[in-house]
Design a protein around this motif. Structure first.
Motif, PDB file in Angstrom:
ATOM      1  N   UNK A 160       0.828  -1.198   0.000  1.00  0.00           N
ATOM      2  CA  UNK A 160       0.000   0.000   0.000  1.00  0.00           C
ATOM      3  C   UNK A 160       0.868   1.258   0.000  1.00  0.00           C
ATOM      4  N   UNK A 161       1.952   1.222   0.768  1.00  0.00           N
ATOM      5  CA  UNK A 161       2.855   2.369   0.840  1.00  0.00           C
ATOM      6  C   UNK A 161       3.498   2.633  -0.514  1.00  0.00           C
ATOM      7  N   UNK A 203      -4.607   9.197   2.948  1.00  0.00           N
ATOM      8  CA  UNK A 203      -3.445   9.679   3.704  1.00  0.00           C
ATOM      9  C   UNK A 203      -2.205   9.648   2.819  1.00  0.00           C
ATOM     10  N   UNK A 204      -1.990   8.552   2.122  1.00  0.00           N
ATOM     11  CA  UNK A 204      -0.797   8.409   1.282  1.00  0.00           C
ATOM     12  C   UNK A 204      -0.789   9.388   0.114  1.00  0.00           C
ATOM     13  N   UNK A 205      -1.958   9.703  -0.420  1.00  0.00           N
ATOM     14  CA  UNK A 205      -2.052  10.622  -1.556  1.00  0.00           C
ATOM     15  C   UNK A 205      -1.638  12.050  -1.215  1.00  0.00           C
ATOM     16  N   UNK A 220       7.243   8.739   6.579  1.00  0.00           N
ATOM     17  CA  UNK A 220       7.282   9.680   7.689  1.00  0.00           C
ATOM     18  C   UNK A 220       5.887   9.960   8.249  1.00  0.00           C
ATOM     19  N   UNK A 221       4.929  10.200   7.354  1.00  0.00           N
ATOM     20  CA  UNK A 221       3.585  10.542   7.844  1.00  0.00           C
ATOM     21  C   UNK A 221       2.933   9.346   8.528  1.00  0.00           C
ATOM     22  N   UNK A 222       3.242   8.133   8.065  1.00  0.00           N
ATOM     23  CA  UNK A 222       2.647   6.948   8.687  1.00  0.00           C
ATOM     24  C   UNK A 222       3.133   6.744  10.116  1.00  0.00           C
ATOM     25  N   UNK A 227       0.327  18.915  11.659  1.00  0.00           N
ATOM     26  CA  UNK A 227       1.416  18.338  12.463  1.00  0.00           C
ATOM     27  C   UNK A 227       0.974  17.675  13.763  1.00  0.00           C
ATOM     28  N   UNK A 228      -0.171  17.023  13.734  1.00  0.00           N
ATOM     29  CA  UNK A 228      -0.589  16.266  14.907  1.00  0.00           C
ATOM     30  C   UNK A 228      -0.371  14.767  14.663  1.00  0.00           C
ATOM     31  N   UNK A 229      -0.576  13.994  15.707  1.00  0.00           N
ATOM     32  CA  UNK A 229      -0.590  12.535  15.622  1.00  0.00           C
ATOM     33  C   UNK A 229      -2.054  12.142  15.488  1.00  0.00           C
TER      34      UNK A 229
END
Length: 282
Positions: free
Chosen positions: A35-36, A159-161, A168-170, A138-140
């Motif tokens: 997926x990544x 999210x990935x798009x 990093x974002x994951x 910039x939150x979790x």
């Protein structure tokens, strides 16, 4: 002897009917390497104008439905064949974006809600629009929706798009599926402690009054002592019976949270946003 008041029998019947449904237990959803690494074509997604000057890339509904057919996701396909957004305990929406998601997203921006370093839950996330706003600030973010296929088919891809550095974002994301009743007690797969949130954001999740208690339980169990909950929805959902006043009454009767209406639309279908915070102990 116990007295039976008007409405008690009706409430018991509702609880019994609700309990006979086979709700899916909550669980973590792992993001797979495939997926990544997946590359999306421009025809797979559209750029949605959340509000003037702000866009998000979101998987097209047709693309999601195509993938679900390939995977033979019977519950969601059954709902779509019936032109329904909901089949209780089977499919609880998620593929389509309901309008209050945009209202809540705009409210977060216009009121400069602080997100930096905060732990946020996008509860009943669907496409994840509200959670994406929190991620971009910039939150979790933990994303939760009932159907695992919604999480895999639209939430994770969205999210990935929207981030170039996917790995990093994951690191700032987790994904969950399943019933709110069991999610309220669920521990994260890589957390030693029971996770509580600075912000719990939810939109269009109060449509079914039979699920109000379970939804409210998530706020009771998972919101930090100084945390803030924001609930966006229609004042009344015609055809399914839920509404903001019913949910607000449930919260107020419990006496744990202060409740205030922080936004209402001025025209068209009545929509609003409730803010809840824990009452200060004397």
């Amino acid at each position: 002897m116990f007295s039976v008041f008007p409405g008690d029998k009706e409430d018991e019947d509702k609880d019994m009917n609700n309990s006979t449904l086979n709700w899916i237990s909550a669980s973590n959803v792992e993001v797979l390497e495939m997926q990544v690494e997946k590359q999306y074509e421009p025809v797979d997604y559209r750029e949605n104008l959340i509000f003037p000057g702000y866009k998000l890339k979101l998987i097209r509904f047709e693309k999601a439905l195509h993938d679900l057919r390939i995977q033979n996701c019977t519950s969601i396909l059954e709902a779509e064949s019936q032109h329904s957004d909901l089949i209780p305990a089977k499919y609880e929406g998620g593929l389509k974006i309901w309008e209050c998601c945009y209202d809540l997203s705009q409210y977060l921006f216009e009121n400069n809600v602080e997100f930096q370093g905060k732990r946020v839950l996008d509860l009943g996330c669907g496409n994840g629009v509200v959670g994406l706003v929190a991620l971009l600030k910039n939150s979790i973010v933990h994303f939760q929706d009932y159907n695992i296929d919604v999480i895999k088919t639209v939430t994770i891809p969205n999210v990935l798009l929207n981030f170039d550095d996917r790995e990093s974002v994951l690191k700032r994301c987790q994904f969950f599926c399943g019933d709110w009743g069991s999610f309220a007690k669920l521990r994260s797969w890589n957390e030693d402690e029971f996770v509580r949130y600075d912000l719990i954001l939810t939109s269009e999740t109060i449509y079914n009054p039979d699920n109000h208690k379970k939804l409210y339980e998530v706020f009771k169990q998972r919101l930090k002592e100084d945390g803030v909950g924001l609930i966006a929805g229609k004042s009344y959902y015609f055809g399914v019976g839920g509404g903001m006043r019913q949910f607000q009454n449930l919260i107020e009767e419990d006496g744990i949270f202060d409740v205030e209406t922080v936004w209402k639309n001025r025209k068209g279908l009545q929509k609003e946003i409730l803010k809840i915070t824990r009452k200060q102990q004397p």
